[in-house]
Design a protein around this motif. Structure first.
Motif, short mmCIF file in Angstrom:
data_model
loop_
_atom_site.label_atom_id
_atom_site.label_comp_id
_atom_site.label_asym_id
_atom_site.label_seq_id
_atom_site.Cartn_x
_atom_site.Cartn_y
_atom_site.Cartn_z
N GLY A 20 29.28 33.80 31.69
CA GLY A 20 30.53 34.56 31.58
C GLY A 20 31.64 33.70 31.04
O GLY A 20 31.45 32.54 30.68
N THR A 22 35.81 32.75 31.82
CA THR A 22 36.96 32.85 32.72
C THR A 22 38.24 32.53 31.96
O THR A 22 38.26 31.64 31.09
N PRO A 23 39.30 33.25 32.23
CA PRO A 23 40.58 32.94 31.56
C PRO A 23 41.23 31.68 32.08
O PRO A 23 42.23 31.23 31.52
N ILE A 62 34.47 36.85 41.46
CA ILE A 62 34.97 38.08 40.82
C ILE A 62 36.37 37.85 40.27
O ILE A 62 36.69 38.27 39.15
N ASP A 63 37.22 37.18 41.04
CA ASP A 63 38.59 36.94 40.58
C ASP A 63 38.62 36.08 39.33
O ASP A 63 39.53 36.17 38.52
N SER A 65 36.57 36.35 36.93
CA SER A 65 35.98 37.18 35.86
C SER A 65 34.49 36.95 35.68
O SER A 65 33.92 37.37 34.66
N THR A 67 31.76 38.62 36.62
CA THR A 67 31.34 39.89 37.21
C THR A 67 29.92 40.26 36.82
O THR A 67 29.43 41.31 37.23
N ASP A 68 29.29 39.45 35.98
CA ASP A 68 27.94 39.77 35.55
C ASP A 68 26.93 39.39 36.63
O ASP A 68 27.12 38.40 37.38
N SER A 71 25.74 35.85 36.74
CA SER A 71 26.62 34.87 37.38
C SER A 71 26.28 34.73 38.86
O SER A 71 26.24 33.62 39.42
N TRP A 117 36.94 45.65 42.95
CA TRP A 117 37.32 45.50 41.53
C TRP A 117 36.96 46.76 40.73
O TRP A 117 37.73 47.23 39.90
N GLN A 121 39.39 49.32 38.74
CA GLN A 121 39.21 49.71 37.35
C GLN A 121 39.17 51.22 37.18
O GLN A 121 39.76 51.79 36.25
#
Length: 710
Positions: A20, A22-23, A62-63, A65, A67-68, A71, A117, A121
């Motif tokens: 994944g 992450t920002p 999850i926070d 990112s 979310t797969d 992961s 989450w 959404q």
């Protein structure tokens, strides 16, 4: 123990990297992973064991990112081994159970936060859909209001009809175009308002709009108002389809272009016709030439001839200026009517080209004869006096004639040939005519091409100078030089001085050419004077009438003399008889200033007439140079002929006035002896040698015996 935790942090980071994005910045994310490893290790070692840190770790994924599902799998694989190692190293009982419980807590925290989450959404999507629905409804309402406003207030007519042509709605503008009220149109067929001659075509056009891939219809057509009047409109029709792409309605935009149509008709007529005479103009004539000379089923047959007469009224400028422009315009109208009457009922088109020039395009079938009779009749018609301005005015025309063969000549070429023939006729006098001559045209086109390119050749240094030595007819001594322009053309070979001058006179190159010759002469005179001093011979520059009349001639010569730093009397200007005899103010002022400066002036291209004698007392001349054609004529006749005796008498008379006589074009010793015997002083020509480059002449100057100034 810290070492094991660091290894676990590194292994976890490697496992998460491909699953994944992450920002979070990498250092921040690494710190986050390290913090959760330490927190889970502390919870694992606590007594009793705490799984809160593990639940927080799952939620943190999850926070961040991740979310797969991959992961989560990678996390559980890495933590399963790592936490078990930490539990065993800590020495607590049943380390596997403690490690599995911590893993379960990670999964529980991950699942719980993933559920929250997803709910978030879904809520955002729901709210976005609600906002979109509200905005769409608002826009639809606004669009409907706009459409209604445009529909009602539009300046163009708008009609909405079903596929059968029945009008469902019509706006006030359309009703105004058709001369009724909007409500009177609803339910009527739009075909009722089609012009009968166009109804079938429009009906087919509307029908074709329903086919797949059809484009909107755009046509200029006539409609019939309810009062029976015709109106020109521009129709723009498109088809409206339902959700199944089935045509349901036609949208027709109708713009009233009746005024524009009338204006275009008027403009088109004015663009193709002369305003003063009403005759077709040059553009119309050209279109007819294109039509006549092209091979068309309905046009002339291939091989047929057409004849173009190009007329220019003789002396019309004098008539126009003398009687006034209003009377001149009246005469042009009379000429137009007479030409129309002369060719009425024949296969001919009369046109006014420009000013006082007219043209007649005559379709002569396969026989171009009868030109002489036609030309004579034209001038006979024009010569009949027109009573205007208190008197009778008769006209004549110079006429150029050119023939063209259908399918074999370009319209512009036929126009050019007629114009060339007209100019040739005008060169021979008034009321003359000339028929196009291919051989003469080839010669003229060559000269015109050379004349047109002479300025460029001068600008780019393609012209060079040669220097013609002059010799004493008494002892053969070297007494003077004249400059000669020469142009080594890549296609036409060497072009001599006389032709260069003649070509320059055909365009605006005569004045620049004179400036170039004067500058080159002064520069060469300066070089020779620096080397030979007072023994430097004068250098002659022959000028034409237009070059002598140049208002800037004095400034050009003064600048050249000052630039070369020479005495003015090293420069000798050959002035033609016509220039000395003129009443032109610029010419006389130029010659007066130049002679006062000390520039030498000789009478060039002289003959044996009284005009030359009359000029001797008027101008301070130093010499007279006879025209070369006269020299050749004298050489080819009986020594006792009138021409030879008159010429000899002229030379003796000039000698009595202390004027030197120079003779060009000498070819033999016999010629030299005759001219010497009658008193001529200097000469040049093939006998003495042809013009040479400056370097070669410099050698001759250096080798000659020492003597004073010639």
């Amino acid at each position: 123990m810290p070492h094991d935790r660091s290894a676990l942090v590194a292994a976890w980071l490697r496992a998460l990297a491909p699953t994944g994005f992450t920002p979070l910045p990498l250092p921040e994310f690494e710190h986050l992973v390290e913090t959760h490893v330490h927190a889970m290790a502390a919870g694992l070692a606590a007594d009793p064991m705490s799984t809160l840190a593990a639940r927080r770790t799952g939620a943190a994924l999850i926070d961040a990112s991740f979310t797969d599902a991959e992961s989560l799998r990678a996390t559980l694989c890495v933590l399963g081994t790592g936490l078990l190692d930490l539990a065993e190293a800590d020495g607590r009982p049943d380390p596997a159970a403690r490690a599995f419980e911590m893993l379960a807590a990670v999964g529980a925290g991950y699942t719980a936060r993933l559920r929250d989450w997803l709910f978030d959404q879904q809520e955002e999507v729901k709210q976005a859909l609600q906002r979109a629905n509200v905005e769409a409804a608002r826009r639809l309402k606004r669009t409907e209001a706009w459409f209604r406003e445009v529909f009602v207030r539009a300046a163009v007519g708008i009609a909405i009809s079903d596929v059968d042509g029945r009008l469902a709605q019509a706006n006030p503008a359309l009703a105004d175009i058709l001369g009724c009220q909007p409500e009177e149109l609803v339910g009527r067929s739009i075909e009722e308002f089609f012009h009968s001659q166009e109804a079938a075509d429009l009906r087919a056009d509307y029908h074709d709009l329903g086919t797949v891939g059809s484009k909107p219809l755009r046509r200029r057509r006539r409609l019939v108002r309810t009062d029976g009047q015709l109106v020109w409109v521009y129709l723009a029709v498109s088809v409206l389809r339902d959700s199944d792409d089935v045509p349901t309605l036609h949208l027709t935009m109708v713009e009233n272009v009746s005024d524009l149509h009338l204006l275009q008709d008027l403009t088109s007529y004015q663009a193709l016709h002369d305003v003063l005479t009403g005759l077709p103009n040059r553009q119309y004539l050209l279109s007819q030439l294109q039509s006549q000379l092209a091979e068309q089923p309905a046009g002339p047959a291939a091989g047929d001839h057409v004849t173009l007469y190009h007329l220019d009224l003789d002396g019309f400028a004098a008539i126009n200026h003398g009687l006034g422009p209003d009377h001149g315009d009246r005469l042009l109208q009379v000429v137009a009517r007479r030409l129309e009457n002369q060719f009425a009922g024949q296969r001919a088109l009369v046109a006014r080209l420009t000013g006082d020039e007219f043209a007649v395009l005559y379709s002569a079938g396969s026989d171009p004869s009868g030109v002489l009779a036609t030309v004579a009749e034209i001038n006979e018609q024009l010569f009949e006096p027109v009573h205007i301005g208190g008197g009778g005015v008769g006209l004549s025309a110079s006429i150029g004639v050119a023939h063209g063969v259908v399918g074999e000549i370009d319209p512009f070429e036929l126009l050019r040939r007629a114009d060339v023939s007209l100019r040739r006729a005008q060169a021979t006098g008034k009321r003359q005519w000339f028929q196009f001559d291919h051989h003469r045209d080839d010669f003229d086109r060559r000269r015109a091409t050379l004349a047109a390119t002479l300025s460029g050749a001068l600008e780019f240094g393609e012209l060079t100078t040669l220097w013609q030595p002059w010799h004493s007819l008494v002892d053969g001594a070297f007494v003077g030089v004249s400059v000669r322009a020469t142009w080594d053309h890549p296609e036409h070979g060497r072009i001599g001085h006389a032709e260069c001058l003649a070509l320059a006179e055909m365009t605006g190159a005569a004045v620049p050419l004179a400036a170039w010759l004067v500058d080159a002469t002064c520069q060469q005179a300066g070089e020779w004077f620096d080397r030979f001093g007072d023994a430097t011979p004068p250098i002659g520059v022959g000028l034409t009438v237009s070059q002598v009349a140049d208002p800037d001639l004095v400034g050009t010569i003064r600048t050249a003399i000052e630039k070369a730093d020479i005495r003015p009397n090293l420069l000798c200007l050959g002035i033609p008889t016509a220039a000395l005899a003129t009443e032109d103010g610029d010419t006389r002022d130029n010659l007066g200033v130049l002679t006062s400066m000390g520039v030498l002036v000789l009478l060039g291209e002289a003959g044996v007439g009284p005009l030359e004698l009359a000029l001797l007392d008027e101008w301070p001349l130093t010499a007279v140079q006879f025209a070369e054609p006269l020299v050749r004529s004298v050489a080819g006749v009986d020594p006792e002929s009138r021409l030879v005796r008159t010429t000899g008498a002229m030379v003796r008379t000039l000698g009595d006035t202390a004027l030197a006589v120079a003779v060009p074009g000498l070819c033999s010793a016999a010629e030299i002896e005759w001219w010497r015997s009658v008193g001529a002083r200097a000469g040049c020509g093939p006998y003495y040698g042809h013009p040479v480059p400056a370097a070669e002449l410099t050698v001759k100057l250096a080798d000659r015996p020492a003597r004073g100034r010639p």
